[in-house]
Write an enzyme that holds these catalytic residues in place. Structure first.
Site, PDB file in Angstrom:
ATOM      1  N   CYS A  77      48.456  39.417  12.578  1.00  0.00           N
ATOM      2  CA  CYS A  77      49.900  39.302  12.366  1.00  0.00           C
ATOM      3  C   CYS A  77      50.262  39.268  10.892  1.00  0.00           C
ATOM      4  O   CYS A  77      50.669  38.234  10.347  1.00  0.00           O
ATOM      5  CB  CYS A  77      50.423  38.082  13.113  1.00  0.00           C
ATOM      6  SG  CYS A  77      50.210  38.334  14.872  1.00  0.00           S
ATOM      7  N   TYR A 122      31.144  45.753   0.272  1.00  0.00           N
ATOM      8  CA  TYR A 122      32.368  44.942   0.253  1.00  0.00           C
ATOM      9  C   TYR A 122      33.087  45.024   1.609  1.00  0.00           C
ATOM     10  O   TYR A 122      34.316  45.040   1.671  1.00  0.00           O
ATOM     11  CB  TYR A 122      33.279  45.352  -0.918  1.00  0.00           C
ATOM     12  CG  TYR A 122      32.525  45.349  -2.227  1.00  0.00           C
ATOM     13  CD1 TYR A 122      32.149  44.142  -2.816  1.00  0.00           C
ATOM     14  CD2 TYR A 122      32.103  46.532  -2.844  1.00  0.00           C
ATOM     15  CE1 TYR A 122      31.406  44.117  -3.989  1.00  0.00           C
ATOM     16  CE2 TYR A 122      31.350  46.515  -4.016  1.00  0.00           C
ATOM     17  CZ  TYR A 122      31.021  45.315  -4.577  1.00  0.00           C
ATOM     18  OH  TYR A 122      30.273  45.291  -5.727  1.00  0.00           O
TER      19      TYR A 122
HETATM   20  C1  LIG Z   1      30.291  43.388  -8.573  1.00  0.00           C
HETATM   21  C2  LIG Z   1      29.328  43.468  -9.693  1.00  0.00           C
HETATM   22  C3  LIG Z   1      28.387  44.498  -9.774  1.00  0.00           C
HETATM   23  C4  LIG Z   1      28.336  45.635  -8.774  1.00  0.00           C
HETATM   24  O1  LIG Z   1      29.390  46.506  -8.875  1.00  0.00           O
HETATM   25  P1  LIG Z   1      29.401  47.862  -8.041  1.00  0.00           P
HETATM   26  O2  LIG Z   1      30.680  48.481  -8.389  1.00  0.00           O
HETATM   27  O3  LIG Z   1      29.311  47.510  -6.604  1.00  0.00           O
HETATM   28  O4  LIG Z   1      28.228  48.670  -8.485  1.00  0.00           O
HETATM   29  C5  LIG Z   1      27.478  44.482 -10.812  1.00  0.00           C
HETATM   30  N1  LIG Z   1      27.483  43.498 -11.736  1.00  0.00           N
HETATM   31  C6  LIG Z   1      28.371  42.489 -11.705  1.00  0.00           C
HETATM   32  C7  LIG Z   1      28.318  41.449 -12.743  1.00  0.00           C
HETATM   33  C8  LIG Z   1      29.314  42.436 -10.694  1.00  0.00           C
HETATM   34  O5  LIG Z   1      30.208  41.446 -10.663  1.00  0.00           O
END
Ligand SMILES: *Cc1c(COP(=O)(O)O)cnc(C)c1O
Length: 421
Positions: free
Chosen positions: A344, A373
């Site tokens: 909702c 994600y």
């Molecule tokens: C989220 C993150 C990643 C990975 O990013 P991607 O876009 O999924 O490759 C790498 N290093 C740090 C510090 C992050 O926060």
């Protein structure tokens, strides 16, 4: 490339019909392909093949499922973790501590202690107070913590604002202009061993230009730090490489082009290079399988109401993200539709005015490129149990995270006597 393909008009993941998993496990359910994971690790590693002994540390936050992590561990990947919980999941999945790097602006003393006990490869520090705290914790344990500072290069990654991390106004890293001062202070902290420099400017990058600009700044800083007498042995170039979500958009740079750029820019740095890929390893290796509950007439286009919702796959409501939506058994007709979940909230919308396969109540659909994600961001909003996960390999498949019963939600709460009366 992934391993979700149509065979005789039915989408399969490797050799398993998606519908067979839906029948056995129910929907919604996340499905991951081992062959795709393996392929992506190979492609990323090949792209870096001209570098000496790079450390590829998978960004656990993209997909922390134990079976996924164990698959990546077997392929030799390390882990980039951002909490004590991720650290423990990585170790439980068989990733050796000497391939683990710990990022994040809010590491607590308790998390620092845990990581020091395990002997991780590197802490990526994001502020001077954090450096002071880590030094104190390490000293209290009779250890020295191996550290890099994550620098904020003030580069616009050109991606969605909520996943940009390398602009000066973002919370991440230390300001580039203050780096020499911060490093000098860190060298004087007796619990730290300053070994490297780190950077990560954002996620879902579709252009190498901002990455290259950031890496050039890292290279210049390494030279200045060495001039100041620091013994810099590592450079962590982070993650961020984008993956194709929308087939009508240009394909983001391939790992090969990224590797070529990195090899060129880092020539002569004389460090061990580290990488933190997340999405590019797991994104296309996963899909969210869902069933159409009903189709409802809309003002302009019909609403296809599916049994997955924003609590299962948050990216569209959080980042306006685009996921390809495909019928598992397409009938060969296409039409414009709005695809929504049952929650909702108006934000519980996966797609508006989408040209897609015609589907009706009871049909199965897949949200593609949901391996990164996806499940990791799922919640129980609207009292919907967490989404289960399945891992496929060739003709084998297994539930690698079961759907919790609704009783688990109910029994998780406790009602004090004074409320019961
Ligand atoms: C989220 C993150 C990643 C990975 O990013 P991607 O876009 O999924 O490759 C790498 N290093 C740090 C510090 C992050 O926060």
């Amino acid at each position: 490339m992934d391993h979700f393909d149509y065979v005789n008009g039915a989408m399969h993941v490797e050799q398993v019909p998606m519908a067979a998993i839906a029948d056995a496990v129910g929907t919604p359910v996340y499905i991951y392909s081992t062959a795709t994971l393996t392929r992506h690790v190979g492609v990323f590693r090949d792209a870096l093949s001209r570098l000496a002994d790079p450390l590829i540390a998978f960004a656990v936050k993209a997909n922390p499922n134990g079976a996924v992590l164990a698959t990546l561990a077997k392929l030799g990947l390390g882990a980039d973790v951002v909490s004590g919980g991720e650290l423990m999941r990585a170790i439980a999945a068989g990733i050796p501590a000497n391939r683990i790097v710990f990022s994040g602006v809010g590491k607590t003393a308790e998390e620092m202690r845990l990581a020091l006990e395990h002997g991780i490869f590197q802490f990526n520090l994001e502020s001077e107070p954090e450096a002071e705290m880590l030094s104190d914790v390490a000293l209290s344990m009779g250890r020295k913590a191996p550290v890099a500072y994550r620098i904020n290069p003030d580069v616009d990654a050109g991606t969605h604002a909520k996943i940009s991390t390398g602009k000066s106004e973002n919370k991440f890293g230390i300001p580039y202009d203050r780096a020499l001062v911060s490093y000098a202070a860190a060298r004087d902290l007796p619990g730290l061993d300053v070994q490297g420099v780190a950077v990560h400017i954002g996620s879902q990058l579709t252009d190498l230009t901002p990455l290259e600009a950031a890496f050039v700044k890292v290279g210049a800083l390494i030279e200045q730090l060495r001039g100041d007498g620091h013994d810099i042995r590592t450079a962590d170039l982070g993650g961020g490489l984008g993956v194709p979500y929308d087939p009508s958009l240009p394909i983001p740079p391939l790992p090969a082009a990224y590797g070529e750029m990195v090899t060129r820019v880092t020539d002569g740095w004389n460090v061990r290079l580290m990488f933190e890929p997340g999405r590019v390893i797991v994104g296309n290796a996963g899909a969210l399988l869902s069933r159409v509950v009903r189709v409802k007439q809309g003002a302009q286009a019909p609403f296809v109401i599916v049994d997955a919702a924003m609590n299962d796959l948050m990216r569209p409501s959080l980042y306006d993200a685009w996921h390809d939506i495909r019928a598992i058994h397409p009938v060969g007709q296409r039409a414009t539709a709005n695809v929504v979940g049952p929650v909702c909230e108006t934000g519980d919308t996966f797609a508006m005015h989408r040209d897609m396969d015609v589907v009706q109540a009871g049909d199965l659909v897949a949200f593609m490129t949901a391996g990164a994600y996806g499940a990791t961001m799922a919640g129980t909003y609207n009292s919907r149990p967490l989404t289960p996960e399945v891992l496929v390999s060739d003709d084998k498949w297994a539930v690698v995270r079961a759907r919790p019963p609704i009783e688990a939600l109910i029994e998780g709460d406790s009602i004090p006597d004074w409320v019961r009366g």
